[in-house]
Design an enzyme around this catalytic site. Structure first.
Site, PDB file in Angstrom:
ATOM      1  N   ARG A  82     -26.686 -21.786 -21.760  1.00 34.46           N
ATOM      2  CA  ARG A  82     -26.191 -21.856 -23.018  1.00 34.46           C
ATOM      3  C   ARG A  82     -25.777 -20.306 -23.090  1.00 34.46           C
ATOM      4  NH1 ARG A  82     -31.728 -23.598 -25.769  1.00 34.46           N
ATOM      5  NH2 ARG A  82     -30.831 -22.912 -27.595  1.00 34.46           N
ATOM      6  N   ARG A 121     -40.410 -20.843 -28.841  1.00 33.12           N
ATOM      7  CA  ARG A 121     -40.044 -21.717 -30.072  1.00 33.12           C
ATOM      8  C   ARG A 121     -40.706 -23.129 -30.126  1.00 33.12           C
ATOM      9  NH1 ARG A 121     -34.086 -21.966 -31.711  1.00 33.12           N
ATOM     10  NH2 ARG A 121     -33.984 -23.023 -29.893  1.00 33.12           N
TER      11      ARG A 121
HETATM   12  P1  AP5 Z   1     -34.202 -19.185 -34.037  1.00 32.76           P
HETATM   13  O1  AP5 Z   1     -33.854 -18.813 -35.427  1.00 32.76           O
HETATM   14  O2  AP5 Z   1     -34.523 -20.606 -33.814  1.00 32.76           O
HETATM   15  O3  AP5 Z   1     -32.665 -18.946 -33.180  1.00 32.76           O
HETATM   16  P2  AP5 Z   1     -31.278 -19.498 -33.198  1.00 32.76           P
HETATM   17  O4  AP5 Z   1     -30.301 -18.418 -33.064  1.00 32.76           O
HETATM   18  O5  AP5 Z   1     -31.093 -20.367 -34.326  1.00 32.76           O
HETATM   19  O6  AP5 Z   1     -31.281 -20.146 -31.702  1.00 32.76           O
HETATM   20  P3  AP5 Z   1     -30.744 -21.851 -31.451  1.00 32.76           P
HETATM   21  O7  AP5 Z   1     -31.432 -21.985 -30.135  1.00 32.76           O
HETATM   22  O8  AP5 Z   1     -30.688 -22.695 -32.612  1.00 32.76           O
HETATM   23  O9  AP5 Z   1     -29.329 -21.526 -31.126  1.00 32.76           O
HETATM   24  P4  AP5 Z   1     -28.063 -22.155 -30.554  1.00 32.76           P
HETATM   25  O10 AP5 Z   1     -26.816 -21.693 -30.878  1.00 32.76           O
HETATM   26  O11 AP5 Z   1     -28.320 -22.271 -28.929  1.00 32.76           O
HETATM   27  O12 AP5 Z   1     -28.682 -23.701 -30.940  1.00 32.76           O
HETATM   28  P5  AP5 Z   1     -27.722 -24.853 -31.927  1.00 32.76           P
HETATM   29  O13 AP5 Z   1     -28.833 -25.515 -32.383  1.00 32.76           O
HETATM   30  O14 AP5 Z   1     -26.988 -24.098 -32.532  1.00 32.76           O
HETATM   31  O15 AP5 Z   1     -35.092 -18.530 -33.252  1.00 32.76           O
HETATM   32  C1  AP5 Z   1     -35.639 -18.591 -31.899  1.00 32.76           C
HETATM   33  C2  AP5 Z   1     -36.935 -18.355 -31.855  1.00 32.76           C
HETATM   34  O16 AP5 Z   1     -37.139 -16.805 -31.938  1.00 32.76           O
HETATM   35  C3  AP5 Z   1     -37.991 -18.843 -32.968  1.00 32.76           C
HETATM   36  O17 AP5 Z   1     -39.153 -19.384 -32.392  1.00 32.76           O
HETATM   37  C4  AP5 Z   1     -38.086 -17.800 -33.945  1.00 32.76           C
HETATM   38  O18 AP5 Z   1     -39.601 -18.069 -34.515  1.00 32.76           O
HETATM   39  C5  AP5 Z   1     -38.016 -16.530 -32.993  1.00 32.76           C
HETATM   40  N1  AP5 Z   1     -37.426 -15.496 -33.813  1.00 32.76           N
HETATM   41  C6  AP5 Z   1     -36.593 -15.571 -34.345  1.00 32.76           C
HETATM   42  N2  AP5 Z   1     -36.146 -14.294 -34.794  1.00 32.76           N
HETATM   43  C7  AP5 Z   1     -37.005 -13.552 -34.437  1.00 32.76           C
HETATM   44  C8  AP5 Z   1     -37.322 -12.115 -34.388  1.00 32.76           C
HETATM   45  N3  AP5 Z   1     -36.584 -11.123 -35.132  1.00 32.76           N
HETATM   46  N4  AP5 Z   1     -38.489 -11.348 -33.669  1.00 32.76           N
HETATM   47  C9  AP5 Z   1     -39.133 -12.317 -32.850  1.00 32.76           C
HETATM   48  N5  AP5 Z   1     -39.001 -13.684 -32.865  1.00 32.76           N
HETATM   49  C10 AP5 Z   1     -37.856 -14.282 -33.483  1.00 32.76           C
HETATM   50  O19 AP5 Z   1     -27.008 -25.603 -30.800  1.00 32.76           O
HETATM   51  C11 AP5 Z   1     -27.575 -26.355 -30.049  1.00 32.76           C
HETATM   52  C12 AP5 Z   1     -26.446 -27.093 -29.393  1.00 32.76           C
HETATM   53  O20 AP5 Z   1     -25.595 -27.897 -29.831  1.00 32.76           O
HETATM   54  C13 AP5 Z   1     -25.355 -26.099 -28.564  1.00 32.76           C
HETATM   55  O21 AP5 Z   1     -25.992 -25.969 -27.321  1.00 32.76           O
HETATM   56  C14 AP5 Z   1     -24.155 -27.166 -28.339  1.00 32.76           C
HETATM   57  O22 AP5 Z   1     -24.324 -28.027 -27.181  1.00 32.76           O
HETATM   58  C15 AP5 Z   1     -24.378 -28.024 -29.834  1.00 32.76           C
HETATM   59  N6  AP5 Z   1     -23.580 -27.387 -30.696  1.00 32.76           N
HETATM   60  C16 AP5 Z   1     -23.954 -26.828 -32.020  1.00 32.76           C
HETATM   61  N7  AP5 Z   1     -22.929 -26.362 -32.564  1.00 32.76           N
HETATM   62  C17 AP5 Z   1     -21.924 -26.521 -31.937  1.00 32.76           C
HETATM   63  C18 AP5 Z   1     -20.352 -26.322 -32.201  1.00 32.76           C
HETATM   64  N8  AP5 Z   1     -20.219 -25.541 -33.461  1.00 32.76           N
HETATM   65  N9  AP5 Z   1     -19.589 -26.638 -31.163  1.00 32.76           N
HETATM   66  C19 AP5 Z   1     -19.907 -27.218 -30.171  1.00 32.76           C
HETATM   67  N10 AP5 Z   1     -21.379 -27.395 -29.814  1.00 32.76           N
HETATM   68  C20 AP5 Z   1     -21.944 -27.271 -30.893  1.00 32.76           C
HETATM   69 MG    MG Z   2     -30.739 -22.547 -34.408  1.00 38.30          MG
END
Ligand code: AP5
Ligand code: MG
Length: 214
Positions: A171, A127
């Site tokens: 994660r 990504r």
């Molecule tokens: P993408 O769409 O970016 O995936 P995503 O599901 O959004 O993945 P994240 O890494 O953002 O999820 P996350 O839950 O770990 O992180 P978050 O920011 O929420 O797609 C990924 C890649 O794949 C991209 O390059 C895309 O192009 C590609 N792709 C997508 N779909 C595809 C397909 N169909 N085919 C091929 N390629 C594809 O959280 C980060 C951190 O913040 C957490 O670890 C935690 O520490 C904290 N945090 C956030 N929210 C909370 C909460 N509610 N409670 C506690 N801590 C929290």
């Molecule tokens: Mg995301």
């Protein structure tokens, strides 16, 4: 329409949220994006969040719930929302239930994007996120025309700090331990719609559209 997207890291929550918000006329609310913005600003909350994010752990519930409560005060959230990355614990889900009851509304759909762990390391290490507009490219699945440059806005692309293989594994463990129980929690309410997240980005969006009827 009030929607939650649930799925492991790299499932495509952000990718799919961005593809549906214009059609639905509601904002994407991503707690991860909000924490990354706080880290960039260097606020005390951002520093605390960074400590947890770098370990692949969750930010404490009371902080997350406070941030979401505040976000719901903004006028655009009155039209509905696509929640991306919240709730992530049963405690957060209960707080959301109370918040929505207080607002006189309720959840319509909980979309679960199912992707086996094997796919996710490649998705996340490949990504490349835009510093300016937040668009997520992928070096293989959605490669930018010019390396390191966002197709949408010409901003610089970067690799997120938590997209290193060791942190990705942590994660995933956090997801399976603390977040996947939400699927059963919402299953009891009959609002869970599961989609196969291993298909192309377009096909996944098509499946979501069909599942939520919009
Ligand atoms: P993408 O769409 O970016 O995936 P995503 O599901 O959004 O993945 P994240 O890494 O953002 O999820 P996350 O839950 O770990 O992180 P978050 O920011 O929420 O797609 C990924 C890649 O794949 C991209 O390059 C895309 O192009 C590609 N792709 C997508 N779909 C595809 C397909 N169909 N085919 C091929 N390629 C594809 O959280 C980060 C951190 O913040 C957490 O670890 C935690 O520490 C904290 N945090 C956030 N929210 C909370 C909460 N509610 N409670 C506690 N801590 C929290
Ligand atoms: Mg995301």
């Amino acid at each position: 329409m009030n929607i939650i997207l649930i799925g492991p890291p790299g499932a495509g929550k952000g990718t799919q949220a961005k593809r549906m918000i214009d059609r639905l006329g509601v904002p994407q609310i991503s707690t991860g994006d909000m924490f990354r913005a706080a880290v960039k600003e260097g606020t005390p909350m951002g520093l605390k969040a960074k400590e947890c994010m770098d370990k692949g752990a969750l930010v404490p519930d009371e902080i997350v719930i406070g941030v979401v409560k505040e976000r719901f005060q903004k006028p655009d959230a009155k039209k509905g929302f696509v929640l991306d990355g919240f709730p992530r614990t049963i405690e957060q889900a209960k707080a959301l239930d109370a918040l929505l009851t207080g607002m006189g509304t309720k959840l319509d759909h909980v979309v679960v994007i199912e992707v086996p762990d094997d796919f996710l390391v490649e998705r996340l290490t490949g990504r490349r996120t835009c510093k300016t507009c937040g668009y997520m490219h992928h070096v293989k699945f959605d490669a930018p025309k010019t390396e390191g440059v966002c197709d949408k806005c010409s901003g610089d692309l970067y690799l997120r700090d938590d997209d290193k293989e060791a942190t990705i594994r942590d994660r995933l463990t956090t997801y399976h331990g603390q977040t996947s129980p939400l699927i059963e929690y919402y299953g009891k309410a009959g609002i869970v719609r599961k989609v196969d997240g291993t298909k192309s980005m377009e096909d996944v969006q098509g499946a979501i559209k069909k599942a939520i009827g919009a």
